[in-house]
Design a protein around this motif. Structure first.
Motif, PDB file in Angstrom:
ATOM      1  N   GLY A  30       0.873  -1.221  -0.059  1.00  0.00           N
ATOM      2  CA  GLY A  30      -0.036   0.116   0.003  1.00  0.00           C
ATOM      3  C   GLY A  30       0.907   1.237  -0.179  1.00  0.00           C
ATOM      4  N   ARG A  31       0.237   2.388  -0.375  1.00  0.00           N
ATOM      5  CA  ARG A  31       1.084   3.438  -0.490  1.00  0.00           C
ATOM      6  C   ARG A  31       0.862   4.255   0.872  1.00  0.00           C
ATOM      7  NH1 ARG A  31      -0.391   8.493  -4.826  1.00  0.00           N
ATOM      8  NH2 ARG A  31       1.344   9.803  -4.152  1.00  0.00           N
ATOM      9  N   ARG A  32       2.308   4.676   1.264  1.00  0.00           N
ATOM     10  CA  ARG A  32       2.448   5.598   2.278  1.00  0.00           C
ATOM     11  C   ARG A  32       2.400   7.007   1.822  1.00  0.00           C
ATOM     12  NH1 ARG A  32       5.181   3.394   7.101  1.00  0.00           N
ATOM     13  NH2 ARG A  32       4.690   1.098   6.977  1.00  0.00           N
ATOM     14  N   ARG A  33       1.747   7.779   2.745  1.00  0.00           N
ATOM     15  CA  ARG A  33       1.585   9.228   2.391  1.00  0.00           C
ATOM     16  C   ARG A  33       2.918   9.894   2.775  1.00  0.00           C
ATOM     17  NH1 ARG A  33      -3.506  11.137   5.847  1.00  0.00           N
ATOM     18  NH2 ARG A  33      -2.242   9.730   7.557  1.00  0.00           N
ATOM     19  N   VAL A  34       3.538   9.587   3.680  1.00  0.00           N
ATOM     20  CA  VAL A  34       4.865  10.238   3.838  1.00  0.00           C
ATOM     21  C   VAL A  34       6.047   8.935   3.818  1.00  0.00           C
ATOM     22  CG1 VAL A  34       4.007  11.742   5.178  1.00  0.00           C
ATOM     23  CG2 VAL A  34       4.303   9.825   6.331  1.00  0.00           C
ATOM     24  N   PRO A  35       7.347   9.508   3.421  1.00  0.00           N
ATOM     25  CA  PRO A  35       8.260   8.500   3.601  1.00  0.00           C
ATOM     26  C   PRO A  35       8.838   7.991   4.994  1.00  0.00           C
ATOM     27  CG  PRO A  35       9.413  10.743   3.306  1.00  0.00           C
ATOM     28  CD  PRO A  35       7.841  10.870   3.109  1.00  0.00           C
ATOM     29  N   GLY A  36       9.230   6.730   5.129  1.00  0.00           N
ATOM     30  CA  GLY A  36       9.699   6.200   6.344  1.00  0.00           C
ATOM     31  C   GLY A  36       8.766   5.690   7.220  1.00  0.00           C
ATOM     32  N   LEU A  37       8.855   5.523   8.549  1.00  0.00           N
ATOM     33  CA  LEU A  37       7.934   5.116   9.511  1.00  0.00           C
ATOM     34  C   LEU A  37       6.853   5.924   9.673  1.00  0.00           C
ATOM     35  CD1 LEU A  37      10.343   3.365  12.157  1.00  0.00           C
ATOM     36  CD2 LEU A  37       9.176   2.260   9.981  1.00  0.00           C
ATOM     37  N   ARG A  38       5.974   5.478  10.048  1.00  0.00           N
ATOM     38  CA  ARG A  38       4.631   6.281  10.852  1.00  0.00           C
ATOM     39  C   ARG A  38       4.983   6.546  11.951  1.00  0.00           C
ATOM     40  NH1 ARG A  38       1.749   2.194   7.547  1.00  0.00           N
ATOM     41  NH2 ARG A  38       0.952   3.123   5.727  1.00  0.00           N
ATOM     42  N   ARG A  39       4.258   7.539  12.809  1.00  0.00           N
ATOM     43  CA  ARG A  39       4.466   7.965  14.102  1.00  0.00           C
ATOM     44  C   ARG A  39       4.056   6.740  15.039  1.00  0.00           C
ATOM     45  NH1 ARG A  39       2.256  12.773  11.831  1.00  0.00           N
ATOM     46  NH2 ARG A  39       3.788  14.644  11.973  1.00  0.00           N
ATOM     47  N   GLU A  40       2.949   6.096  14.475  1.00  0.00           N
ATOM     48  CA  GLU A  40       2.640   5.177  15.397  1.00  0.00           C
ATOM     49  C   GLU A  40       3.498   3.884  15.536  1.00  0.00           C
ATOM     50  OE1 GLU A  40       0.873   6.572  12.951  1.00  0.00           O
ATOM     51  OE2 GLU A  40      -0.782   7.731  13.986  1.00  0.00           O
ATOM     52  N   GLU A  41       4.193   3.562  14.318  1.00  0.00           N
ATOM     53  CA  GLU A  41       5.214   2.663  14.342  1.00  0.00           C
ATOM     54  C   GLU A  41       6.367   2.916  15.300  1.00  0.00           C
ATOM     55  OE1 GLU A  41       4.250   0.875   9.934  1.00  0.00           O
ATOM     56  OE2 GLU A  41       5.598   2.724  10.149  1.00  0.00           O
ATOM     57  N   VAL A  42       6.840   4.223  15.059  1.00  0.00           N
ATOM     58  CA  VAL A  42       7.922   4.429  16.149  1.00  0.00           C
ATOM     59  C   VAL A  42       7.447   4.386  17.580  1.00  0.00           C
ATOM     60  CG1 VAL A  42       9.496   6.499  16.801  1.00  0.00           C
ATOM     61  CG2 VAL A  42       8.724   6.326  14.515  1.00  0.00           C
ATOM     62  N   ALA A  43       6.195   4.988  17.813  1.00  0.00           N
ATOM     63  CA  ALA A  43       5.582   4.602  19.216  1.00  0.00           C
ATOM     64  C   ALA A  43       5.679   3.234  19.612  1.00  0.00           C
ATOM     65  CB  ALA A  43       4.349   5.383  19.457  1.00  0.00           C
ATOM     66  N   MET A  44       5.358   2.287  18.902  1.00  0.00           N
ATOM     67  CA  MET A  44       5.112   1.012  19.213  1.00  0.00           C
ATOM     68  C   MET A  44       6.544   0.504  19.547  1.00  0.00           C
ATOM     69  SD  MET A  44       3.827  -2.245  16.842  1.00  0.00           S
ATOM     70  CE  MET A  44       5.141  -2.108  15.616  1.00  0.00           C
ATOM     71  N   LEU A  45       7.527   0.828  18.505  1.00  0.00           N
ATOM     72  CA  LEU A  45       8.719   0.249  18.682  1.00  0.00           C
ATOM     73  C   LEU A  45       9.648   0.816  20.171  1.00  0.00           C
ATOM     74  CD1 LEU A  45      10.018   0.544  15.222  1.00  0.00           C
ATOM     75  CD2 LEU A  45      10.008  -1.556  16.236  1.00  0.00           C
ATOM     76  N   ALA A  46       9.147   2.114  20.345  1.00  0.00           N
ATOM     77  CA  ALA A  46       9.666   2.725  21.531  1.00  0.00           C
ATOM     78  C   ALA A  46       9.050   2.337  22.929  1.00  0.00           C
ATOM     79  CB  ALA A  46       9.543   4.239  21.486  1.00  0.00           C
ATOM     80  N   GLY A  47       7.786   1.867  22.845  1.00  0.00           N
ATOM     81  CA  GLY A  47       7.145   1.306  24.055  1.00  0.00           C
ATOM     82  C   GLY A  47       6.404   2.320  24.740  1.00  0.00           C
ATOM     83  N   MET A  48       5.841   3.148  23.793  1.00  0.00           N
ATOM     84  CA  MET A  48       5.098   4.298  24.384  1.00  0.00           C
ATOM     85  C   MET A  48       3.738   4.721  23.567  1.00  0.00           C
ATOM     86  SD  MET A  48       7.691   7.061  22.890  1.00  0.00           S
ATOM     87  CE  MET A  48       6.894   8.672  23.635  1.00  0.00           C
ATOM     88  N   SER A  49       3.014   5.421  24.042  1.00  0.00           N
ATOM     89  CA  SER A  49       1.642   5.481  23.342  1.00  0.00           C
ATOM     90  C   SER A  49       1.758   6.444  22.264  1.00  0.00           C
ATOM     91  CB  SER A  49       0.472   6.023  24.290  1.00  0.00           C
ATOM     92  OG  SER A  49       0.616   7.445  24.513  1.00  0.00           O
ATOM     93  N   PRO A  50       1.154   6.284  20.973  1.00  0.00           N
ATOM     94  CA  PRO A  50       1.095   7.268  19.725  1.00  0.00           C
ATOM     95  C   PRO A  50       1.074   8.402  20.312  1.00  0.00           C
ATOM     96  CG  PRO A  50      -0.113   5.227  19.303  1.00  0.00           C
ATOM     97  CD  PRO A  50      -0.058   5.329  20.736  1.00  0.00           C
TER      98      PRO A  50
END
Length: 295
Positions: A30-50
């Motif tokens: 699927g197409r991503r609107r912005v390059p790179g990771l989404r904020r929600e993905e960073v939050a999940m990897l960092a162990g914090m809420s979006p």
């Protein structure tokens, strides 16, 4: 400088550099609107809420803990220089929120003992600079090596100003683009450490106004420490030189860095450096004393 914007833009720029594959996440297409990771993905990897991460990327670092910052750093795969820069930006954003900016402009001078030391190192070029990349002091051979940048300019000579505003820099630095990126990344790191340095802010403003390429590189938010490496130059008198360098923080002269250049023994660069040393020694205007430059 708006330190809340700097924090948010830095995080967004690091997020844009990572793909789901880089982070070990499944990519469902699927197409991503912005390059790179989404904020929600960073939050999940960092162990914090979006929402917590979105707040941080908006520049709100109120109450953020070291553990949270370390988690974000791991999620964004920050290197050592980027990790330190993140902490510096958070400190600056919190200071601006609680006490307001305190403008300053650090002035640097070298001590008499340091002047004697670098003057005694007559067989190698020595260059002392501050975090803004102003030339604070050199020995005779250092001045001869960087004569293109140092001679005939208003003091203090500045490596970034020479790189982006002096046409001679593109011939002097054989890898001009690589050196340009390094200089901007070094200034970015210094801006994080010294967020209220008025002289640094003025320098960045001048370069951004007068150089489109500087403005582009500054907007990338890349940071880097410049401790060791190879400097390839074309000296106007002795020709091509490939010089190794080592950068050392001066504990007795805080805020200053001493850079020492050497050439591989027996190489053409070693021969060229020896020739330059002989020429510098015969020129009393170059070989007199270490020159201290006001900042």
């Amino acid at each position: 400088m708006d330190h809340h914007d700097d924090l948010g833009e830095f995080l967004a720029s690091r997020r844009a550099k990572l793909t789901p594959q880089d982070a070990g996440l499944p990519d469902f297409g699927g197409r991503r609107r912005v390059p790179g990771l989404r904020r929600e993905e960073v939050a999940m990897l960092a162990g914090m809420s979006p929402e917590y991460y979105r707040r941080l990327e908006r520049g709100n670092a109120t109450g953020v803990s070291d553990a949270v910052l370390d988690g974000v750093s791991r999620a964004l795969q920050l290197d050592e220089a980027e990790h330190a820069h993140l902490y510096a930006l958070v400190r600056a954003a919190n200071v601006a929120r609680t006490t307001g900016p305190k403008q300053s402009s650090r002035k640097h001078q070298v001590s008499a003992a340091l002047r004697q030391t670098i003057d005694a190192m007559w067989t190698v070029p020595v260059f002392v600079q501050n975090g803004r990349l102003d030339a604070v002091a050199t020995n005779g051979l250092g001045r001869a090596l960087f004569s293109e940048m140092l001679d005939g300019v208003e003091e203090p000579a500045n490596a970034a100003r020479f790189m982006f505003l002096d046409h001679r820099a593109q011939e002097f630095y054989r890898d001009w683009e690589g050196n340009a990126r390094q200089i901007v990344a070094t200034l970015r790191a210094e801006a994080g450490r010294s967020p209220y340095d008025r002289t640094l802010s003025n320098l960045v403003g001048e370069l951004s106004t007068r150089s489109d390429y500087f403005r582009k590189l500054w907007g990338s938010h890349d940071v880097r420490e410049h401790r060791t490496g190879l400097k390839s130059i074309h000296h106007p008198i002795v020709g091509p030189l490939d010089l190794s360098f080592q950068s050392m923080d001066l504990t007795a002269d805080r805020g200053l860095v001493m850079v020492v250049f050497t050439a591989e023994p027996g190489s053409p660069s070693h021969t060229g450096l020896q020739l330059l040393a002989n020429l510098a020694a015969s020129d009393t205007a170059i070989a007199s004393t270490v020159r201290e430059r006001p900042t």
